[in-house]
Design a protein around this motif. Sequence first.
Motif, PDB file in Angstrom:
ATOM      1  N   PHE A  48       0.835  -1.197   0.000  1.00 39.99           N
ATOM      2  CA  PHE A  48       0.000   0.000   0.000  1.00 39.99           C
ATOM      3  C   PHE A  48       0.873   1.251   0.000  1.00 39.99           C
ATOM      4  N   ASP A  49       0.508   2.203  -0.863  1.00 39.56           N
ATOM      5  CA  ASP A  49       1.209   3.471  -0.982  1.00 39.56           C
ATOM      6  C   ASP A  49       0.178   4.583  -0.865  1.00 39.56           C
ATOM      7  N   HIS A  50       0.254   5.396   0.183  1.00 36.97           N
ATOM      8  CA  HIS A  50      -0.784   6.399   0.424  1.00 36.97           C
ATOM      9  C   HIS A  50      -0.767   7.528  -0.605  1.00 36.97           C
ATOM     10  N   ARG A  51       0.199   7.504  -1.545  1.00 36.03           N
ATOM     11  CA  ARG A  51       0.226   8.517  -2.604  1.00 36.03           C
ATOM     12  C   ARG A  51      -0.098   7.932  -3.992  1.00 36.03           C
ATOM     13  N   ASP A  52      -0.480   6.665  -4.083  1.00 35.98           N
ATOM     14  CA  ASP A  52      -0.703   5.997  -5.365  1.00 35.98           C
ATOM     15  C   ASP A  52      -2.185   6.070  -5.742  1.00 35.98           C
ATOM     16  N   LEU A  53      -2.569   7.072  -6.539  1.00 39.11           N
ATOM     17  CA  LEU A  53      -3.966   7.291  -6.894  1.00 39.11           C
ATOM     18  C   LEU A  53      -4.552   6.108  -7.649  1.00 39.11           C
ATOM     19  N   ALA A  54      -3.810   5.538  -8.579  1.00 37.11           N
ATOM     20  CA  ALA A  54      -4.330   4.409  -9.359  1.00 37.11           C
ATOM     21  C   ALA A  54      -4.633   3.222  -8.448  1.00 37.11           C
ATOM     22  N   GLN A  55      -3.752   2.955  -7.500  1.00 38.06           N
ATOM     23  CA  GLN A  55      -3.998   1.877  -6.545  1.00 38.06           C
ATOM     24  C   GLN A  55      -5.244   2.163  -5.717  1.00 38.06           C
ATOM     25  N   HIS A  56      -5.421   3.383  -5.299  1.00 37.42           N
ATOM     26  CA  HIS A  56      -6.571   3.747  -4.468  1.00 37.42           C
ATOM     27  C   HIS A  56      -7.880   3.544  -5.225  1.00 37.42           C
ATOM     28  N   LYS A  57      -7.920   3.984  -6.470  1.00 41.14           N
ATOM     29  CA  LYS A  57      -9.126   3.787  -7.269  1.00 41.14           C
ATOM     30  C   LYS A  57      -9.461   2.306  -7.398  1.00 41.14           C
ATOM     31  N   ARG A  58      -8.443   1.506  -7.677  1.00 37.07           N
ATOM     32  CA  ARG A  58      -8.669   0.075  -7.853  1.00 37.07           C
ATOM     33  C   ARG A  58      -9.225  -0.555  -6.577  1.00 37.07           C
ATOM     34  N   LEU A  59      -8.689  -0.182  -5.418  1.00 36.78           N
ATOM     35  CA  LEU A  59      -9.145  -0.767  -4.163  1.00 36.78           C
ATOM     36  C   LEU A  59     -10.594  -0.394  -3.861  1.00 36.78           C
ATOM     37  N   VAL A  60     -10.977   0.839  -4.136  1.00 29.57           N
ATOM     38  CA  VAL A  60     -12.359   1.259  -3.893  1.00 29.57           C
ATOM     39  C   VAL A  60     -13.314   0.547  -4.842  1.00 29.57           C
ATOM     40  N   VAL A  61     -12.990   0.530  -6.114  1.00 34.00           N
ATOM     41  CA  VAL A  61     -13.868  -0.099  -7.101  1.00 34.00           C
ATOM     42  C   VAL A  61     -14.025  -1.585  -6.815  1.00 34.00           C
ATOM     43  N   GLU A  62     -12.952  -2.270  -6.464  1.00 31.64           N
ATOM     44  CA  GLU A  62     -13.040  -3.694  -6.134  1.00 31.64           C
ATOM     45  C   GLU A  62     -13.911  -3.926  -4.902  1.00 31.64           C
ATOM     46  N   ALA A  63     -13.803  -3.066  -3.910  1.00 32.22           N
ATOM     47  CA  ALA A  63     -14.559  -3.258  -2.667  1.00 32.22           C
ATOM     48  C   ALA A  63     -16.059  -3.136  -2.895  1.00 32.22           C
ATOM     49  N   TYR A  64     -16.482  -2.312  -3.881  1.00 31.54           N
ATOM     50  CA  TYR A  64     -17.906  -2.054  -4.100  1.00 31.54           C
ATOM     51  C   TYR A  64     -18.417  -2.618  -5.421  1.00 31.54           C
ATOM     52  N   ALA A  65     -17.640  -3.487  -6.040  1.00 32.20           N
ATOM     53  CA  ALA A  65     -17.988  -3.968  -7.383  1.00 32.20           C
ATOM     54  C   ALA A  65     -19.341  -4.668  -7.433  1.00 32.20           C
ATOM     55  N   GLN A  66     -19.751  -5.298  -6.350  1.00 33.07           N
ATOM     56  CA  GLN A  66     -21.018  -6.037  -6.340  1.00 33.07           C
ATOM     57  C   GLN A  66     -22.195  -5.212  -5.840  1.00 33.07           C
ATOM     58  N   GLN A  67     -21.954  -3.943  -5.495  1.00 30.93           N
ATOM     59  CA  GLN A  67     -23.017  -3.103  -4.947  1.00 30.93           C
ATOM     60  C   GLN A  67     -23.792  -2.430  -6.078  1.00 30.93           C
ATOM     61  N   ARG A  68     -25.116  -2.582  -6.064  1.00 28.98           N
ATOM     62  CA  ARG A  68     -25.953  -2.002  -7.118  1.00 28.98           C
ATOM     63  C   ARG A  68     -26.994  -1.039  -6.569  1.00 28.98           C
ATOM     64  N   GLY A  69     -27.121  -0.956  -5.249  1.00 30.53           N
ATOM     65  CA  GLY A  69     -28.170  -0.135  -4.668  1.00 30.53           C
ATOM     66  C   GLY A  69     -27.818   1.336  -4.608  1.00 30.53           C
ATOM     67  N   TRP A  70     -28.869   2.141  -4.441  1.00 27.94           N
ATOM     68  CA  TRP A  70     -28.793   3.582  -4.270  1.00 27.94           C
ATOM     69  C   TRP A  70     -27.952   4.218  -5.374  1.00 27.94           C
ATOM     70  N   ARG A  71     -26.991   5.095  -5.045  1.00 29.20           N
ATOM     71  CA  ARG A  71     -26.185   5.800  -6.035  1.00 29.20           C
ATOM     72  C   ARG A  71     -24.792   5.182  -6.202  1.00 29.20           C
ATOM     73  N   VAL A  72     -24.614   3.976  -5.694  1.00 31.98           N
ATOM     74  CA  VAL A  72     -23.262   3.406  -5.664  1.00 31.98           C
ATOM     75  C   VAL A  72     -22.643   3.284  -7.059  1.00 31.98           C
ATOM     76  N   PRO A  73     -23.318   2.718  -8.072  1.00 31.06           N
ATOM     77  CA  PRO A  73     -22.682   2.632  -9.398  1.00 31.06           C
ATOM     78  C   PRO A  73     -22.270   4.000  -9.953  1.00 31.06           C
ATOM     79  N   GLU A  74     -23.130   4.990  -9.808  1.00 30.91           N
ATOM     80  CA  GLU A  74     -22.810   6.342 -10.283  1.00 30.91           C
ATOM     81  C   GLU A  74     -21.585   6.910  -9.575  1.00 30.91           C
ATOM     82  N   LEU A  75     -21.515   6.718  -8.254  1.00 27.79           N
ATOM     83  CA  LEU A  75     -20.395   7.268  -7.489  1.00 27.79           C
ATOM     84  C   LEU A  75     -19.097   6.522  -7.779  1.00 27.79           C
TER      85      LEU A  75
END
Length: 371
Positions: free
Chosen positions: A225-252
């Motif tokens: 983990f690198d707290h300055r690696d934007l690409a890594q951060h995006k990947r971790l967030v998207v992977e964590a919520y990949a199965q979420q379809r409710g509310w505004r999650v896909p849009e966000l």
Amino acid sequence: MRTVLISGGGIAGNTLAWWLARHGIRVTVVERAAGQRSSGNPVDVRGPALPVVTAMGLRDELAAAATPVTGMRLVDDAGATVARVPMSASSSDPGLEIPRADLAAILHRAAADDVEFRYDDTITGLAEDAGGVDVTFAVGAPRRFDLVVGADGLHSTVRRLAFGPEATHVRHLGVWVATLPLGAPADDPYDVLLHNSPGRLVSVHPARGSALAAFIFRGGPVDGFDHRDLAQHKRLVVEAYAQQRGWRVPELLDRVRAADDLYFDSVSRVHLPRWSRGRVVLVGDAASCVSLFGDGSSLAVAGAYTLADALADTADHATAFDRYETWHRRRTEPRRRAARYAAGLLVPRTRFGLAARNASARALTGLRAAR
């Protein structure tokens, strides 16, 4: 005149700089960023921080910058309200809620006339002797100071140089957080909207004119983990919520993929047996962080004042450091112990935990309405 170098131009660093300058100490602040940051999540100024900012003459300015938020609204997959908790019911000491960047900027403006600020630079080395500390910088020329203060946050450079590697002192608490400015006002300017699934939270905070999305989720440590690696951060967030379809999650999540301004980090606890070593001392999150759940901004303001007051009271830095730490640990320890409980309320692990939390929120609202 004593000289003090502060690493970090955020909430703790700017507060400390103001008070030290007021006590006749020559202060230099070095900040890695190129200037005051313009983004950041809303934070509270309450409890022991309120008398400090009042004494600085900043209470009215902070109140004018405060968000208009009055409550938190839990929503389901369709966006329907599950429960609404007024902010006054969620805390016995609500204080002021202010965007982090606005709080830091107000504190900076208060100190700017009496303090030397050096941006776009960082400390690379500390060499202490009986009379002071020789400091080297990534950009600027070496200089000597009587004392050095690390007010540079969870990933403190000063702490690493003076106390050892970050991994020795920082403990991941099993939760990650990302925040993202949405660039437009929220539909509801008064309520924070929270949508949960087990181990996951997505929220939209109206902030002050420009809404802020937050993703808070449970997960273990990340190798590399690198707290300055934007690409890594995006990947971790998207992977964590990949199965979420409710509310505004896909849009966000689409906003996350396109973002060039995303804050992401571990919710962590800093543990040090002592906050000072020789002529070097730590304050704020660098010393005692429980990020997200620990009233970090209020404690940063209060801790900075306590350190400045102790240094003004005695010429012996060792005595001052001991006094500051003794007093301020009494404030930080209760918040550190409460961190896991707070995480359990905000991000329940299971569907049963979510149902119990929501039922408690509805009961709290009902009790308040019945008064």
